[in-house]
Design a protein around this motif. Structure first.
Motif, PDB file in Angstrom:
ATOM      1  N   PHE A 108     -17.254 -11.812  16.387  1.00  0.00           N
ATOM      2  CA  PHE A 108     -16.902 -11.450  17.761  1.00  0.00           C
ATOM      3  C   PHE A 108     -16.238 -12.564  18.547  1.00  0.00           C
ATOM      4  CE2 PHE A 108     -20.210  -8.300  16.815  1.00  0.00           C
ATOM      5  CZ  PHE A 108     -19.526  -7.156  17.185  1.00  0.00           C
ATOM      6  N   VAL A 109     -16.245 -13.792  18.038  1.00  0.00           N
ATOM      7  CA  VAL A 109     -15.646 -14.917  18.755  1.00  0.00           C
ATOM      8  C   VAL A 109     -14.279 -15.211  18.142  1.00  0.00           C
ATOM      9  CG1 VAL A 109     -15.914 -17.343  19.375  1.00  0.00           C
ATOM     10  CG2 VAL A 109     -17.912 -15.854  19.297  1.00  0.00           C
ATOM     11  N   PRO A 110     -13.203 -15.098  18.938  1.00  0.00           N
ATOM     12  CA  PRO A 110     -11.859 -15.237  18.371  1.00  0.00           C
ATOM     13  C   PRO A 110     -11.363 -16.673  18.173  1.00  0.00           C
ATOM     14  CG  PRO A 110     -11.710 -14.593  20.662  1.00  0.00           C
ATOM     15  CD  PRO A 110     -13.160 -14.626  20.316  1.00  0.00           C
ATOM     16  N   ALA A 111     -12.114 -17.682  18.538  1.00  0.00           N
ATOM     17  CA  ALA A 111     -11.632 -19.059  18.427  1.00  0.00           C
ATOM     18  C   ALA A 111     -11.582 -19.510  16.966  1.00  0.00           C
ATOM     19  CB  ALA A 111     -12.538 -19.985  19.231  1.00  0.00           C
ATOM     20  N   ARG A 112     -10.457 -20.139  16.588  1.00  0.00           N
ATOM     21  CA  ARG A 112     -10.270 -20.583  15.207  1.00  0.00           C
ATOM     22  C   ARG A 112     -11.266 -21.673  14.834  1.00  0.00           C
ATOM     23  NH1 ARG A 112      -7.232 -24.473  12.428  1.00  0.00           N
ATOM     24  NH2 ARG A 112      -6.673 -23.789  10.336  1.00  0.00           N
ATOM     25  N   GLY A 113     -11.530 -22.601  15.740  1.00  0.00           N
ATOM     26  CA  GLY A 113     -12.498 -23.662  15.466  1.00  0.00           C
ATOM     27  C   GLY A 113     -13.893 -23.114  15.235  1.00  0.00           C
ATOM     28  N   PHE A 114     -14.248 -22.085  15.984  1.00  0.00           N
ATOM     29  CA  PHE A 114     -15.553 -21.452  15.802  1.00  0.00           C
ATOM     30  C   PHE A 114     -15.607 -20.756  14.448  1.00  0.00           C
ATOM     31  CE2 PHE A 114     -18.880 -18.313  16.481  1.00  0.00           C
ATOM     32  CZ  PHE A 114     -19.864 -19.107  17.054  1.00  0.00           C
TER      33      PHE A 114
END
Length: 178
Positions: free
Chosen positions: A63-69
């Motif tokens: 659900f989290v779109p950040a690449r680092g995440f």
């Protein structure tokens, strides 16, 4: 073709991993509370916790779109799945080569309440008589064997996601949105 999914739809893959983990946990609870009435051993409980951690990491990362995440989640998922796979492999080993003197071990909570943590953790991995017992099989494999195979699969998925993201492959913007 399949490896392209890791670049174009990594969040969907993580969602599938999370759903699969939840289904496995539900099946384990069915085996415990359903007609089979199987009592989990300390190593089974540790595997359940590892499966919960894999499901949580994969579910949140879906659900989290950040690449680092995504990179951090893939690494954590690989780590937790590797730990669960280690415990499942150890239990499989105990089932294939049971110790000569098998004693029924305490349950996990009893061990933690009775002994200090530094003494309880080795007792969990030593396994008692319950951990060597094979109560249920499917296609000739015990629950511990199946657990190992699934943890291996989840670790490989996490590793492939991690490597493909760290290689600097640019993800299309729509992949993060799916």
């Amino acid at each position: 073709m399949f490896l392209n999914w890791f670049d174009t739809a990594p969040r969907r893959i993580l969602g599938l991993v999370a759903v699969t983990c939840v289904a496995m946990l539900a099946f384990g609870l069915y085996l415990q509370h359903g007609p089979a009435k199987l009592e989990p051993c300390p190593m089974c409980i540790v595997q359940r916790y590892a499966l919960v951690l894999v499901a949580l990491v994969a579910g949140i990362a879906a659900f989290v779109p950040a690449r680092g995440f995504l990179v951090a989640s893939a690494g954590l998922m690989t780590l937790f799945a590797g730990f669960g796979g280690f415990v499942a492999a150890r239990q499989s080993w105990l089932q294939w080569y049971p110790p000569e003197i098998a004693s029924c071990g305490r349950d996990l909570y009893g061990m933690i309440e009775t002994f200090p943590l530094k003494r309880a953790i080795p007792m969990i991995f030593r396994g008692g008589g319950d951990c060597t017992k094979v109560d249920w099989t499917f296609l000739g494999l015990s629950i511990a064997n199946w657990s190992f195979l699934w943890f291996l699969f989840f670790a490989l998925v996490g590793l492939v996601l991690l490597v493909r993201q760290l290689r600097g492959r640019s993800m299309p913007r729509h992949a993060l949105a799916t």
